[in-house]
Design a protein around this motif. Structure first.
Motif, PDB file in Angstrom:
ATOM      1  N   LEU A  66       0.828  -1.215   0.000  1.00 39.84           N
ATOM      2  CA  LEU A  66       0.000   0.000   0.000  1.00 39.84           C
ATOM      3  C   LEU A  66       0.857   1.258   0.000  1.00 39.84           C
ATOM      4  O   LEU A  66       0.487   2.268  -0.614  1.00 39.84           O
ATOM      5  CB  LEU A  66      -0.962  -0.006   1.181  1.00 39.84           C
ATOM      6  CG  LEU A  66      -2.044  -1.075   1.139  1.00 39.84           C
ATOM      7  CD1 LEU A  66      -2.963  -0.963   2.344  1.00 39.84           C
ATOM      8  CD2 LEU A  66      -2.837  -1.012  -0.152  1.00 39.84           C
ATOM      9  N   GLY A  67       2.012   1.191   0.658  1.00 38.09           N
ATOM     10  CA  GLY A  67       2.915   2.343   0.648  1.00 38.09           C
ATOM     11  C   GLY A  67       3.394   2.677  -0.756  1.00 38.09           C
ATOM     12  O   GLY A  67       3.427   3.836  -1.162  1.00 38.09           O
ATOM     13  N   ILE A  68       3.741   1.651  -1.529  1.00 38.24           N
ATOM     14  CA  ILE A  68       4.182   1.856  -2.914  1.00 38.24           C
ATOM     15  C   ILE A  68       3.070   2.495  -3.745  1.00 38.24           C
ATOM     16  O   ILE A  68       3.303   3.445  -4.499  1.00 38.24           O
ATOM     17  CB  ILE A  68       4.620   0.518  -3.552  1.00 38.24           C
ATOM     18  CG1 ILE A  68       5.929   0.047  -2.949  1.00 38.24           C
ATOM     19  CG2 ILE A  68       4.744   0.638  -5.066  1.00 38.24           C
ATOM     20  CD1 ILE A  68       6.270  -1.400  -3.281  1.00 38.24           C
ATOM     21  N   VAL A  69       1.868   1.967  -3.609  1.00 41.64           N
ATOM     22  CA  VAL A  69       0.742   2.490  -4.386  1.00 41.64           C
ATOM     23  C   VAL A  69       0.447   3.936  -3.994  1.00 41.64           C
ATOM     24  O   VAL A  69       0.302   4.814  -4.857  1.00 41.64           O
ATOM     25  CB  VAL A  69      -0.506   1.597  -4.216  1.00 41.64           C
ATOM     26  CG1 VAL A  69      -1.733   2.247  -4.815  1.00 41.64           C
ATOM     27  CG2 VAL A  69      -0.254   0.228  -4.843  1.00 41.64           C
ATOM     28  N   LEU A  70       0.370   4.198  -2.691  1.00 41.61           N
ATOM     29  CA  LEU A  70       0.038   5.560  -2.243  1.00 41.61           C
ATOM     30  C   LEU A  70       1.115   6.574  -2.614  1.00 41.61           C
ATOM     31  O   LEU A  70       0.806   7.675  -3.063  1.00 41.61           O
ATOM     32  CB  LEU A  70      -0.222   5.571  -0.731  1.00 41.61           C
ATOM     33  CG  LEU A  70      -1.490   4.858  -0.283  1.00 41.61           C
ATOM     34  CD1 LEU A  70      -1.571   4.813   1.235  1.00 41.61           C
ATOM     35  CD2 LEU A  70      -2.727   5.533  -0.870  1.00 41.61           C
ATOM     36  N   ILE A  71       2.390   6.208  -2.440  1.00 42.26           N
ATOM     37  CA  ILE A  71       3.438   7.177  -2.775  1.00 42.26           C
ATOM     38  C   ILE A  71       3.507   7.386  -4.285  1.00 42.26           C
ATOM     39  O   ILE A  71       3.823   8.489  -4.749  1.00 42.26           O
ATOM     40  CB  ILE A  71       4.803   6.784  -2.175  1.00 42.26           C
ATOM     41  CG1 ILE A  71       5.737   8.004  -2.129  1.00 42.26           C
ATOM     42  CG2 ILE A  71       5.460   5.656  -2.932  1.00 42.26           C
ATOM     43  CD1 ILE A  71       5.289   9.135  -1.270  1.00 42.26           C
ATOM     44  N   SER A  72       3.149   6.381  -5.067  1.00 39.39           N
ATOM     45  CA  SER A  72       3.079   6.570  -6.520  1.00 39.39           C
ATOM     46  C   SER A  72       1.967   7.549  -6.884  1.00 39.39           C
ATOM     47  O   SER A  72       2.140   8.400  -7.767  1.00 39.39           O
ATOM     48  CB  SER A  72       2.838   5.234  -7.226  1.00 39.39           C
ATOM     49  OG  SER A  72       3.932   4.381  -7.025  1.00 39.39           O
ATOM     50  N   LEU A  73       0.835   7.436  -6.195  1.00 41.59           N
ATOM     51  CA  LEU A  73      -0.264   8.383  -6.431  1.00 41.59           C
ATOM     52  C   LEU A  73       0.112   9.795  -5.997  1.00 41.59           C
ATOM     53  O   LEU A  73      -0.197  10.762  -6.692  1.00 41.59           O
ATOM     54  CB  LEU A  73      -1.532   7.917  -5.709  1.00 41.59           C
ATOM     55  CG  LEU A  73      -2.171   6.651  -6.273  1.00 41.59           C
ATOM     56  CD1 LEU A  73      -3.320   6.182  -5.381  1.00 41.59           C
ATOM     57  CD2 LEU A  73      -2.644   6.869  -7.694  1.00 41.59           C
ATOM     58  N   VAL A  74       0.793   9.926  -4.866  1.00 35.01           N
ATOM     59  CA  VAL A  74       1.257  11.245  -4.421  1.00 35.01           C
ATOM     60  C   VAL A  74       2.233  11.818  -5.438  1.00 35.01           C
ATOM     61  O   VAL A  74       2.156  13.003  -5.793  1.00 35.01           O
ATOM     62  CB  VAL A  74       1.903  11.165  -3.020  1.00 35.01           C
ATOM     63  CG1 VAL A  74       2.645  12.439  -2.680  1.00 35.01           C
ATOM     64  CG2 VAL A  74       0.842  10.873  -1.959  1.00 35.01           C
ATOM     65  N   GLY A  75       3.160  10.993  -5.917  1.00 35.42           N
ATOM     66  CA  GLY A  75       4.110  11.458  -6.930  1.00 35.42           C
ATOM     67  C   GLY A  75       3.411  11.925  -8.190  1.00 35.42           C
ATOM     68  O   GLY A  75       3.775  12.940  -8.780  1.00 35.42           O
ATOM     69  N   PHE A  76       2.378  11.204  -8.587  1.00 33.81           N
ATOM     70  CA  PHE A  76       1.617  11.559  -9.778  1.00 33.81           C
ATOM     71  C   PHE A  76       0.856  12.875  -9.584  1.00 33.81           C
ATOM     72  O   PHE A  76       0.924  13.770 -10.423  1.00 33.81           O
ATOM     73  CB  PHE A  76       0.648  10.426 -10.129  1.00 33.81           C
ATOM     74  CG  PHE A  76      -0.215  10.700 -11.326  1.00 33.81           C
ATOM     75  CD1 PHE A  76       0.300  10.635 -12.608  1.00 33.81           C
ATOM     76  CD2 PHE A  76      -1.552  11.019 -11.165  1.00 33.81           C
ATOM     77  CE1 PHE A  76      -0.499  10.883 -13.709  1.00 33.81           C
ATOM     78  CE2 PHE A  76      -2.358  11.270 -12.255  1.00 33.81           C
ATOM     79  CZ  PHE A  76      -1.837  11.208 -13.536  1.00 33.81           C
TER      80      PHE A  76
END
Length: 110
Positions: A66-76
């Motif tokens: 979930l950390g990978i997914v959320l930080i990818s969304l924040v980066g986007f």
């Protein structure tokens, strides 16, 4: 159930801390550095509370996935970093994996 609350809040704080790390510009901005340190510290403390109930492998799988997914969304969204189709597919598979672990694994307390 509280273990999952601790884990979810820990994940969110870790994502906030990682976002602050990006915003710190190599530790040159004091406010993002402070947010980063507080976020990581509190995040790991809450993770330790979750580990009192959840198996470490399961908790870490949820944490990292979930950390990978959320930080990818924040980066986007926040940092305007692109996500191409393979990245989106991979992130979807990570989410699917977290769901499979939580719904079907007998290692997870229900």
């Amino acid at each position: 159930m509280m273990a999952y609350v601790f884990l979810i809040v820990a994940i969110v704080l870790e994502v906030v801390a990682t976002s602050a790390l990006q915003a710190s510009q190599q530790f040159t901005r004091p406010l993002p550095v402070t947010i980063m340190l507080a976020g990581y510290g509190t995040s790991f403390y809450l993770l330790s509370l979750a580990l009192m109930t959840l198996p470490v492998g399961i908790a870490y799988a949820i944490w990292s996935g979930l950390g990978i997914v959320l930080i990818s969304l924040v980066g986007f969204v926040w940092f305007k970093q692109a996500l191409d189709a393979p990245a989106v597919l991979g992130l979807g598979l990570i989410v699917a994996g977290v769901i499979v672990v939580n719904v079907f694994s007998k290692s997870v307390p229900h």
